[in-house]
Write a protein that holds these residues in place. Structure first.
Motif, mmCIF file in Angstrom:
data_model
loop_
_atom_site.group_PDB
_atom_site.id
_atom_site.type_symbol
_atom_site.label_atom_id
_atom_site.label_comp_id
_atom_site.label_asym_id
_atom_site.label_seq_id
_atom_site.Cartn_x
_atom_site.Cartn_y
_atom_site.Cartn_z
ATOM 1 N N ARG A 35 -6.760 -3.813 10.137
ATOM 2 C CA ARG A 35 -5.652 -3.404 9.018
ATOM 3 C C ARG A 35 -5.687 -1.976 8.742
ATOM 4 N N THR A 36 -4.693 -1.511 8.224
ATOM 5 C CA THR A 36 -4.610 0.161 7.686
ATOM 6 C C THR A 36 -4.397 -0.177 6.387
ATOM 7 N N PRO A 37 -4.851 1.416 5.949
ATOM 8 C CA PRO A 37 -4.862 1.525 4.356
ATOM 9 C C PRO A 37 -3.310 0.917 3.753
ATOM 10 N N TRP B 251 3.120 -11.737 5.985
ATOM 11 C CA TRP B 251 3.521 -11.224 7.191
ATOM 12 C C TRP B 251 3.225 -9.552 7.323
ATOM 13 N N ILE B 252 2.660 -9.190 6.154
ATOM 14 C CA ILE B 252 2.156 -7.490 6.173
ATOM 15 C C ILE B 252 0.863 -7.609 7.007
ATOM 16 N N MET B 253 0.088 -8.579 6.874
ATOM 17 C CA MET B 253 -1.243 -8.518 7.509
ATOM 18 C C MET B 253 -0.926 -8.718 8.975
ATOM 19 N N PRO B 254 -2.066 -8.190 9.585
ATOM 20 C CA PRO B 254 -2.241 -8.256 11.267
ATOM 21 C C PRO B 254 -2.037 -9.720 11.850
ATOM 22 N N GLN C 142 -0.961 -1.164 4.984
ATOM 23 C CA GLN C 142 -1.262 -2.483 4.968
ATOM 24 C C GLN C 142 -2.055 -3.067 3.785
ATOM 25 N N ASP C 143 -3.124 -2.647 3.566
ATOM 26 C CA ASP C 143 -3.727 -3.105 2.359
ATOM 27 C C ASP C 143 -3.300 -2.954 1.160
ATOM 28 N N ASN C 144 -2.639 -1.683 1.043
ATOM 29 C CA ASN C 144 -1.883 -1.220 -0.408
ATOM 30 C C ASN C 144 -0.797 -1.899 -0.483
ATOM 31 N N LEU C 145 0.174 -2.208 0.607
ATOM 32 C CA LEU C 145 1.374 -2.714 0.585
ATOM 33 C C LEU C 145 1.260 -4.265 0.201
ATOM 34 N N GLU C 146 0.126 -5.003 0.997
ATOM 35 C CA GLU C 146 -0.003 -6.382 0.569
ATOM 36 C C GLU C 146 -0.383 -6.727 -0.686
#
Length: 661
Positions: free
Chosen positions: A130-132, A120-123, A134-138
């Motif tokens: 994607r933002t940084p 769900w974190i990804m677009p 998003q990438d880091n949190l995912e």
């Protein structure tokens, strides 16, 4: 209108704890008003995972811009930069919130499959990038947080397993792959192996409790009424799928130290083996504790199995029924458990059988008490032995062990009637001796005594019952002894009356065959053999008017002068010096061809079972009377020579003397 909206946003930003200096909000006059408003709203909203997702992870995403055309990247770039910087600064806060969200999950069922936690974190809308953040949190969610969550949940799942005897049959410890998922990331995290280790520890900790429950179960278990089962069969039913099945190859692989450590299958197998072995040990010990009660029950059942009015069942038949109450099969039971029970059953059954047969044997013996103790009594009452009807009634024809029952019945009856039989045997033997003593030596006088002995010597028409054993053998021996005595008397008397030595000396008789050949016959053996068979052979000599000597042969029934067969003896010289008398002008028996056949018939006897005994006895007597080394074989060879049929001989003698010699 634009001024009032901006003023409201400014006041709101000043009220927010995250407000920044007004100079920071300065923006080129070319930025659309909605961009500033969106950025201000996103940066002043509470920091939550829901808001981060709402504001597209702090960017003016394409899906937002598509609602307002003519918005160009160059125009909104400064605001985009500020939003992303703001979002990056929230990474740690969002991680903590994500931690709290995962920590609130209590079961694997609530957690759901692994991929759903971070996807769900990804677009999710077309055109968004994607933002940084998003990438880091995912990445944090997928590589660290969620694996940690599943380790925790799997551990708690294992700890909640109800590993106890009442629930063991339905206990399922299969790795919950349908709950965790089979994503490649999950496989890389090796959660399956960690699950196996946790399960191994859980089962190892629970095993003593389960073993204790099994021990208590068998300590309190009653005997019951149904058939017993082996320890393995009991444990197979008790433990269900947790009872270990033998598999040598699998067991070797599971115990291989190079197999890579613990996994779920190995943990389950170790638990199965430990609990299964303990169960079989307790079940077999419980079986052994039932031996006294089983022995008592078997003894009672055997005692109740006797039917005084029915056939006597064998040990096998009784124990098949009695032990069949407790065992459908002895396969798989320890011999130390079943052996004493089977031996005890056999011992009890033998006792019941002995008592039952004793009663029946006494009944038969009592029925024989009134029978006369004589030869006739022995013959009429089957030698004082149980009849075939008695033996057939005592056993069930369907009983595989009936032969043993019949044998025991016969033995017991014979033991009880032995005094009657011995007494009757003694009286019968004495009666036979008395009958022969009072009969003289003639065939006519011996007829009554010989009628008694006829069936024992293989002659006569009277039959005797089968069996008899030693009693019958003793009577037969007595009859043969009396016949030998008669033969001895006859031979001695016949030899005395024959004048063979006075007339012929050591000479021989010569008899001519019809075809012209000559057969030599020892006259002494002829006298002996004929006497044994009831005939007197006598030799005589006389002188003629011219003072020459004449020699004659005469044969009559013993003790009688008529009828008679006569012949003339003509002396002939022989080269070896032995005196020979040729038999001429000899009367022959009807239907016989020549003198030799008649002499052979006279010597042969009646053709029944007494011939051999009589001739053998006569041969022995001859050796004494004539002081010669004659044997039974020599005598019989001379006596039987020239005769082809005993029945023809018998008919010829009957025609000669008018009856059976």
């Amino acid at each position: 209108m634009a001024r009032r909206s901006f003023r409201r946003l400014l006041l709101a930003s000043m009220a927010s704890p995250l407000a920044i200096a007004p100079a920071a909000w300065a923006a080129p006059a070319s930025n659309p008003e909605w961009v500033e408003a969106y950025a201000l709203e996103a940066m002043t909203a509470p920091v939550t995972l829901e808001n981060a997702k709402k504001y597209r992870w702090y960017q003016i995403a394409q899906s937002v811009r598509s609602e307002r055309p003519r918005t160009y990247d160059i125009d909104i770039e400064p605001v985009q930069k500020r939003l992303r910087q703001y979002g990056d600064s929230l990474l740690d806060q969002l991680k903590r919130q994500l931690d709290q969200k995962e920590a609130a999950i209590s079961t694997l069922e609530d957690a759901g499959p692994f991929p759903t936690h971070c996807r769900w974190i990804m677009p999710t809308k077309q055109g968004d990038i994607r933002t940084p953040l998003q990438d880091n949190l995912e990445a944090y969610c997928r590589t660290k947080l969620v694996p940690t969550t599943y380790r925790r949940l799997l551990g708690e799942f294992v700890e909640r397993l109800s590993v106890s005897l009442p629930h063991l049959r339905n206990l399922d410890v299969t790795y919950p792959a349908q709950l965790v998922g089979t994503d490649a990331m999950i496989t890389a995290q090796n959660l399956y192996r960690e699950y196996g280790q946790a399960l191994d520890a859980r089962l190892a900790a629970a095993q003593p409790q389960v073993v204790g429950e099994i021990t208590q179960l068998y300590r309190d278990k009653p005997l019951g009424e149904g058939p017993l089962r082996t320890g393995a069969a009991q444990c197979r039913e008790l433990l269900g799928p947790w009872f270990p099945q033998s598999d040598v190859v699998r067991d070797m692989a599971m115990n291989d130290p190079l197999g890579g450590g613990s996994n779920g299958d190995a943990a389950v197998l170790r638990f199965k083996q430990g609990v299964g072995n303990a169960c079989k040990r307790e079940a077999n010990a419980w079986l052994l504790r039932q031996q006294p009660a089983l022995t008592t029950a078997i003894s009672a059942d055997i005692a109740a199995s006797d039917n005084p009015r029915g056939p006597v069942l064998s040990v096998q038949a009784r124990c098949d029924v009695v032990l069949g109450r407790w065992f459908t099969s002895f396969d798989g039971f320890d011999l130390g458990f079943t052996g004493p029970l089977r031996q005890g059953c056999a011992s009890e059954a033998k006792g019941v059988i002995d008592r039952a047969l004793e009663i029946r044997a006494k009944t038969v013996a009592v029925g024989l008490q009134a029978a006369p103790r004589t030869l006739e009594g022995l013959e009429r009452n089957r030698w004082f032995e149980p009849s075939q009807e008695d033996l057939a009634a005592v056993a069930d024809p369907r009983d595989a062990g009936r032969d043993e029952i019949v044998r025991l019945m016969s033995e017991k009856t014979l033991a009880l009637t032995r005094p009657l039989r011995d007494e009757a045997k003694a009286i019968a033997v004495t009666g036979i001796a008395k009958a022969y003593a009072e009969s003289g030596s003639s065939d006519a006088g011996l007829r009554s005594a010989r009628d008694l002995c006829a069936p024992y010597l293989g002659s006569g028409s009277r039959s005797v019952p089968p069996g008899g054993g030693l009693v019958r053998s003793s009577i037969e021996a007595a009859c043969r002894d009396e016949e030998k005595k008669i033969m001895a008397k006859r031979v001695v008397a016949a030899v005395t009356a024959s004048n063979v030595d006075d007339v012929l000396g050591k000479g021989m008789l010569a008899v001519v065959f019809p075809e012209g050949t000559t057969q030599s016959v020892d006259p002494r053996m002829l006298v002996v053999a004929a006497a044994a068979n009831g005939f007197q052979v006598a030799f005589s000599q006389s002188r003629t008017l011219f003072l020459s000597r004449s020699y004659a042969l005469r044969i009559t029934p013993l003790g009688q002068d008529a009828p008679a067969l006569g012949g003339v003896l003509v002396p002939e010289p022989r080269a070896d010096g032995v005196e020979v008398w040729r038999v001429t002008e000899f009367d022959r028996l009807p239907a016989l061809d020549g003198p030799l056949a008649t002499l052979s018939c006279i010597a042969r006897g009646r053709g029944d079972g007494q011939d051999i005994a009589a001739l053998a006895a006569a041969a022995g007597i001859a050796a004494v009377v004539f002081d010669a080394s004659q044997t039974a074989g020599t005598l019989l060879g001379a006596a039987l020579e020239g005769l082809t049929s005993a029945s023809i001989c018998q008919a010829a003698r009957q025609s000669f003397i008018g009856g059976t010699p």
